[in-house]
Design a protein around this motif. Structure first.
Motif, short mmCIF file in Angstrom:
data_model
loop_
_atom_site.label_atom_id
_atom_site.label_comp_id
_atom_site.label_asym_id
_atom_site.label_seq_id
_atom_site.Cartn_x
_atom_site.Cartn_y
_atom_site.Cartn_z
N ASN A 85 26.00 9.40 55.87
CA ASN A 85 27.03 10.42 55.71
C ASN A 85 26.51 11.61 54.91
OD1 ASN A 85 28.81 8.76 57.05
ND2 ASN A 85 29.75 7.95 55.19
N THR A 86 25.77 11.34 53.85
CA THR A 86 25.23 12.42 53.02
C THR A 86 24.29 13.31 53.83
OG1 THR A 86 25.41 11.11 51.00
CG2 THR A 86 23.86 12.94 50.98
N ILE A 87 23.44 12.71 54.62
CA ILE A 87 22.52 13.50 55.45
C ILE A 87 23.30 14.37 56.43
CG2 ILE A 87 20.69 13.36 57.19
CD1 ILE A 87 19.75 10.79 55.84
N LEU A 88 24.30 13.77 57.07
CA LEU A 88 25.12 14.54 58.03
C LEU A 88 25.87 15.66 57.33
CD1 LEU A 88 26.41 14.93 60.83
CD2 LEU A 88 28.14 13.23 60.15
N TYR A 89 26.53 15.35 56.21
CA TYR A 89 27.29 16.37 55.50
C TYR A 89 26.39 17.51 55.03
CZ TYR A 89 30.92 12.73 55.21
OH TYR A 89 31.85 11.77 55.50
N THR A 90 25.22 17.17 54.51
CA THR A 90 24.31 18.18 53.99
C THR A 90 23.80 19.10 55.08
OG1 THR A 90 23.61 16.69 52.20
CG2 THR A 90 22.18 18.56 52.70
N ALA A 151 36.62 18.75 54.81
CA ALA A 151 37.08 18.80 53.42
C ALA A 151 35.93 19.05 52.47
CB ALA A 151 37.78 17.48 53.06
N ILE A 152 34.72 18.69 52.86
CA ILE A 152 33.53 18.92 52.04
C ILE A 152 32.86 20.25 52.40
CG2 ILE A 152 31.23 18.02 51.47
CD1 ILE A 152 32.27 15.24 51.96
N VAL A 153 32.86 20.57 53.68
CA VAL A 153 32.07 21.72 54.15
C VAL A 153 32.76 23.05 53.89
CG1 VAL A 153 31.10 22.82 56.20
CG2 VAL A 153 30.91 20.34 55.90
N LEU A 154 34.00 23.20 54.34
CA LEU A 154 34.64 24.51 54.36
C LEU A 154 34.98 25.06 52.98
CD1 LEU A 154 36.93 24.27 57.52
CD2 LEU A 154 34.62 25.20 57.29
N PRO A 155 35.50 24.27 52.02
CA PRO A 155 35.81 24.87 50.72
C PRO A 155 34.60 25.42 49.98
CG PRO A 155 36.97 22.79 50.99
CD PRO A 155 35.98 22.88 52.10
N ALA A 212 21.35 23.12 50.16
CA ALA A 212 21.08 21.71 50.46
C ALA A 212 21.17 20.85 49.21
CB ALA A 212 19.71 21.56 51.12
N VAL A 213 20.60 21.32 48.11
CA VAL A 213 20.67 20.57 46.85
C VAL A 213 22.11 20.45 46.37
CG1 VAL A 213 20.02 20.59 44.42
CG2 VAL A 213 18.31 21.11 46.15
N ALA A 214 22.86 21.54 46.48
CA ALA A 214 24.26 21.52 46.02
C ALA A 214 25.09 20.55 46.85
CB ALA A 214 24.85 22.93 46.10
N PHE A 215 24.94 20.59 48.17
CA PHE A 215 25.73 19.70 49.01
C PHE A 215 25.25 18.25 48.87
CE2 PHE A 215 26.62 23.64 51.53
CZ PHE A 215 28.00 23.61 51.35
N TRP A 216 23.95 18.06 48.70
CA TRP A 216 23.44 16.70 48.54
C TRP A 216 23.96 16.06 47.26
CZ3 TRP A 216 20.45 13.70 51.77
CH2 TRP A 216 19.95 12.52 51.22
N ASN A 217 24.05 16.81 46.21
CA ASN A 217 24.49 16.26 44.91
C ASN A 217 26.00 16.27 44.74
OD1 ASN A 217 21.84 15.80 44.06
ND2 ASN A 217 21.63 17.86 43.24
N LEU A 224 37.70 13.28 45.84
CA LEU A 224 39.07 13.77 45.77
C LEU A 224 39.78 13.71 47.11
CD1 LEU A 224 41.15 15.15 43.86
CD2 LEU A 224 40.22 17.34 44.63
N TYR A 225 39.06 14.05 48.20
CA TYR A 225 39.72 14.22 49.48
C TYR A 225 39.49 13.08 50.46
CZ TYR A 225 40.12 19.04 47.84
OH TYR A 225 40.41 20.16 47.10
N MET A 226 38.74 12.05 50.09
CA MET A 226 38.46 10.95 51.01
C MET A 226 38.93 9.63 50.40
SD MET A 226 34.77 11.88 52.67
CE MET A 226 34.60 13.30 53.75
N ASP A 227 39.62 8.84 51.23
CA ASP A 227 40.13 7.55 50.80
C ASP A 227 39.35 6.38 51.40
OD1 ASP A 227 42.19 8.93 49.43
OD2 ASP A 227 43.40 8.98 51.27
N ASP A 228 38.66 6.63 52.49
CA ASP A 228 37.92 5.58 53.19
C ASP A 228 36.50 5.50 52.63
OD1 ASP A 228 36.79 3.78 54.89
OD2 ASP A 228 37.28 4.87 56.73
N PRO A 229 36.10 4.36 52.04
CA PRO A 229 34.73 4.24 51.48
C PRO A 229 33.63 4.45 52.51
CG PRO A 229 36.14 2.48 50.65
CD PRO A 229 36.91 3.17 51.72
N SER A 230 33.91 4.20 53.79
CA SER A 230 32.89 4.38 54.82
C SER A 230 32.62 5.85 55.10
CB SER A 230 33.32 3.69 56.12
OG SER A 230 34.50 4.29 56.65
#
Length: 297
Positions: A85-90, A151-155, A212-217, A224-230
């Motif tokens: 997930n981190t790789i995809l989000y970043t 929720a992670i990308v746009l804000p 990349a560093v900011a999004f990775w960390n 705050l915005y995710m309830d599903d651990p997966s």
């Protein structure tokens, strides 16, 4: 002939210059060692025993070598799911952020643009004032972004500091190149994509690294915005492990005997390693001259 020989004779450095070179090298080596020590110490703690860490015996190499903490972390399937997930989000977040930042900065760099002052002021306003945590949470929920990538990308799609850095770079871009491209028949988009961006590799690489560093960390947005651990990024997973090591019991395996002493070192190493591996491929752009040879005379 004698003049030619004299001109081709190698000039020997002065004694003062040699002393300066030696002192400069020593200082740089010392700075490098001081900079590397925390990371090396973390790596040593990650593979040391709990007793050795508590006794303060670990400095540059592991004492009482063990892999208990590392095995406890990487043996969990959820860890690899969150890592993916981190790789995809970043990747997605960095691409979107770079697309918006570069285009917006290029527009703001044009002094003839109508409303340029207002747009710059609007960007600066968001740098100092935000809507607050609760309004942001309500907005994300109403937009249907909870438990999604957006929720992670746009804000965080545009960092104003990065925007101002790129704006200053584009303002210093030689207008002669753009005018020549326009005479050759290129449109505004053609000038931007075929002339400006290829000659902006240094600032682009720097901004990619920053984003990349900011999004990775980043972890608070997902927390705050995710309830599903997966759907968590790996930073939230590792945060839960540290919380478990300090007494909440969340995210730990039952057989993790050594975790309490070196869990922070292990989690830090696992988090920072991909960025450390990426940096050497971007480092050359930090010192390269962007406009070297492009404009002469």
């Amino acid at each position: 002939m004698a003049g030619v020989r004299a001109s081709t004779r190698q000039i020997r450095p002065t004694r003062g210059y040699r002393i300066f070179t030696v002192v400069n090298a020593v200082v740089l080596v010392l700075i490098g060692l001081v900079t590397l020590y925390p990371f090396v110490n973390l790596a040593a703690r990650a593979f040391s025993s709990e007793a050795a860490i508590n006794a303060g015996e670990v400095f540059l190499w592991p004492i009482g070598f063990n892999l208990t903490t590392l095995e406890s972390v990487v043996s969990q399937e959820l860890f690899w799911v969150n890592y993916r997930n981190t790789i995809l989000y970043t990747i997605v977040a960095t691409i979107i952020a770079m697309a918006l930042t570069t285009t917006f900065a290029y527009v703001l760099s044009k002094h003839h643009l109508k409303g340029r002052t207002f747009l710059i002021g609007l960007a600066l306003f968001t740098m100092f004032f935000t809507g607050g945590l609760i309004p942001n949470y309500i907005l994300i929920s109403e937009l249907g972004f909870k438990n999604t990538l957006w929720a992670i990308v746009l804000p965080q799609a545009i960092n104003v500091f990065n925007l101002l850095v790129m704006k200053a770079f584009f303002e210093a871009f030689p207008t002669e190149l753009e005018e020549a491209a326009a005479i050759d028949g290129l449109s505004t988009y053609g000038i931007f994509f075929r002339v400006v961006l290829p000659l902006s590799k240094a600032v682009i690489a720097t901004m990619v690294l920053f984003y990349a560093v900011a999004f990775w960390n980043s972890w608070f947005q997902a927390f705050l915005y995710m309830d599903d651990p997966s759907l968590y990024p790996v930073t939230v997973f590792l945060r839960n492990i540290i919380a478990g090591a300090t007494g909440t019991g969340e995210g730990l395996s039952d057989n993790a005997v050594q975790i309490g002493a070196n869990v922070k070192a292990v989690t830090t190493i696992l988090t920072v390693l991909p960025i450390v591996c990426l940096y050497p491929f971007i480092q050359k752009y930090f010192v390269s001259g962007v406009m070297l040879g492009s404009v002469k005379g």
